[in-house]
Design a protein around this motif. Structure first.
Motif, PDB file in Angstrom:
ATOM      1  N   PRO A 126      18.038 -38.994 -31.337  1.00 14.54           N
ATOM      2  CA  PRO A 126      17.179 -38.969 -32.528  1.00 14.54           C
ATOM      3  C   PRO A 126      17.739 -38.138 -33.702  1.00 14.54           C
ATOM      4  N   HIS A 127      18.614 -37.169 -33.431  1.00 11.74           N
ATOM      5  CA  HIS A 127      19.030 -36.230 -34.484  1.00 11.74           C
ATOM      6  C   HIS A 127      19.969 -36.866 -35.514  1.00 11.74           C
ATOM      7  N   THR A 128      21.036 -37.524 -35.036  1.00 16.59           N
ATOM      8  CA  THR A 128      21.988 -38.208 -35.924  1.00 16.59           C
ATOM      9  C   THR A 128      22.483 -39.470 -35.214  1.00 16.59           C
ATOM     10  N   GLY A 156      24.681 -30.410 -28.079  1.00 11.01           N
ATOM     11  CA  GLY A 156      24.651 -30.228 -29.530  1.00 11.01           C
ATOM     12  C   GLY A 156      23.203 -30.233 -29.981  1.00 11.01           C
ATOM     13  N   ASP A 157      22.918 -30.920 -31.099  1.00 10.10           N
ATOM     14  CA  ASP A 157      21.530 -30.991 -31.581  1.00 10.10           C
ATOM     15  C   ASP A 157      20.885 -32.327 -31.210  1.00 10.10           C
ATOM     16  N   ALA A 158      21.498 -33.063 -30.272  1.00  4.41           N
ATOM     17  CA  ALA A 158      21.060 -34.442 -29.974  1.00  4.41           C
ATOM     18  C   ALA A 158      19.560 -34.572 -29.742  1.00  4.41           C
ATOM     19  N   THR A 191      30.244 -31.969 -31.331  1.00  6.39           N
ATOM     20  CA  THR A 191      29.049 -32.680 -30.838  1.00  6.39           C
ATOM     21  C   THR A 191      28.443 -33.635 -31.873  1.00  6.39           C
ATOM     22  N   HIS A 192      28.556 -33.304 -33.169  1.00  2.56           N
ATOM     23  CA  HIS A 192      28.123 -34.196 -34.256  1.00  2.56           C
ATOM     24  C   HIS A 192      28.604 -33.601 -35.565  1.00  2.56           C
ATOM     25  N   TRP A 193      28.498 -34.352 -36.656  1.00  2.00           N
ATOM     26  CA  TRP A 193      29.211 -33.995 -37.888  1.00  2.00           C
ATOM     27  C   TRP A 193      28.633 -32.831 -38.668  1.00  2.00           C
ATOM     28  N   HIS A 194      27.417 -32.376 -38.380  1.00  2.00           N
ATOM     29  CA  HIS A 194      26.763 -31.369 -39.232  1.00  2.00           C
ATOM     30  C   HIS A 194      27.621 -30.122 -39.437  1.00  2.00           C
ATOM     31  N   TRP A 195      27.636 -29.649 -40.690  1.00  2.00           N
ATOM     32  CA  TRP A 195      28.430 -28.524 -41.188  1.00  2.00           C
ATOM     33  C   TRP A 195      28.439 -27.308 -40.267  1.00  2.00           C
ATOM     34  N   ASP A 196      27.274 -26.946 -39.704  1.00  2.00           N
ATOM     35  CA  ASP A 196      27.229 -25.713 -38.897  1.00  2.00           C
ATOM     36  C   ASP A 196      28.032 -25.859 -37.595  1.00  2.00           C
ATOM     37  N   HIS A 197      28.364 -27.088 -37.219  1.00  2.14           N
ATOM     38  CA  HIS A 197      29.152 -27.347 -36.006  1.00  2.14           C
ATOM     39  C   HIS A 197      30.620 -27.665 -36.310  1.00  2.14           C
ATOM     40  N   THR A 198      30.912 -27.993 -37.578  1.00  3.99           N
ATOM     41  CA  THR A 198      32.234 -28.582 -37.873  1.00  3.99           C
ATOM     42  C   THR A 198      33.074 -27.916 -38.960  1.00  3.99           C
TER      43      THR A 198
END
Ligand SMILES: [Zn+2]
Length: 225
Positions: free
Chosen positions: A155-157, A174-176, A66-73
């Motif tokens: 807004p998140h990334t 994701g965290d969008a 969903t996006h690059w942040h460590w907790d997701h990837t």
């Protein structure tokens, strides 16, 4: 932790606050299955796969990020099958990968308590780019279940991907919808743009990265608050 069934084609392993682990989604079609996000570490991913196996569900052939942040990837290196990310996400992953290669993992490991907890006992930090890189939108037929993967402003990334399960009218965000990390601001224009996009998709259920699944109105109210 237990695996939860959300509707006909969808299961998920719920988020956990302590180690900042997001929900990991699972969509099962007749031909193949797809996961949403890889997880914070290989240990996180293994727990998810153990639950799938206990439930008699095949491991995912595809994992959408969903996006690059460590907790997701940061469990991407250990997934079953192939990973899919948009081009911007992949760029961020490559950048982070280089940073760890050059300067070591310490600044990441000391970022906050959640990361320290997830990686305690000297677990290795491994970052890899995606196997499949896309731009714009993509539709995947899992067999009796259609998944739309959509790059979006948020807004998140600057690299958000939404995953919509058409038959189940369920949108993974994701965290969008969250504020920008770590500075905490939520850009009004980007929030409005994302809200319009969500309204156009018109899901019944929204699954955010670190919250329980809710009705779309709840997600919109929160996003525009
Ligand atoms: Zn995030």
């Amino acid at each position: 932790m237990e695996l939860k069934k959300l509707n006909e084609h969808i299961w998920y392993m719920p988020f956990e606050e302590e180690r900042d682990r997001p929900n990991l989604g699972y969509i099962k079609g007749d031909k193949m299955s797809l996961a949403i996000d890889a997880g914070h570490s290989e240990a996180h991913l293994r727990e998810f796969y153990d639950l799938l196996q206990k439930a008699g569900l095949p491991l995912p052939s595809l994992t959408v990020i969903t996006h690059w942040h460590w907790d997701h990837t940061f469990a991407m290196h250990a997934v079953n099958g192939l990973t899919i990310a948009n081009k911007t996400t992949n760029g961020h992953l490559l950048e982070f990968m280089k940073k760890i290669e050059t300067s070591g993992p310490d600044s990441f490991l000391n970022m906050n308590d959640s990361v320290r907890k997830e990686y305690e006992g000297g677990k290795e930090v491994i970052i890899v780019p995606a196997d499949i890189v896309f731009e714009g939108d993509m539709t995947i037929d899992l067999g009796g279940c259609t998944v739309k993967i959509m790059q979006t402003k948020a807004p998140h990334t600057d690299d958000s991907t939404l995953v919509y399960v058409c038959e189940d009218k369920t949108l993974f965000l994701g965290d969008a919808t969250c504020a920008q990390f770590p500075n905490g601001g939520r850009d009004k224009d980007l929030a409005n743009e994302l809200a319009d996009k969500i309204r156009t998709i018109d899901p019944k259920i929204c699954v955010e990265g670190h919250w329980q699944p809710v009705e779309t109105e709840d997600t919109l109210a929160d996003l525009l608050a």
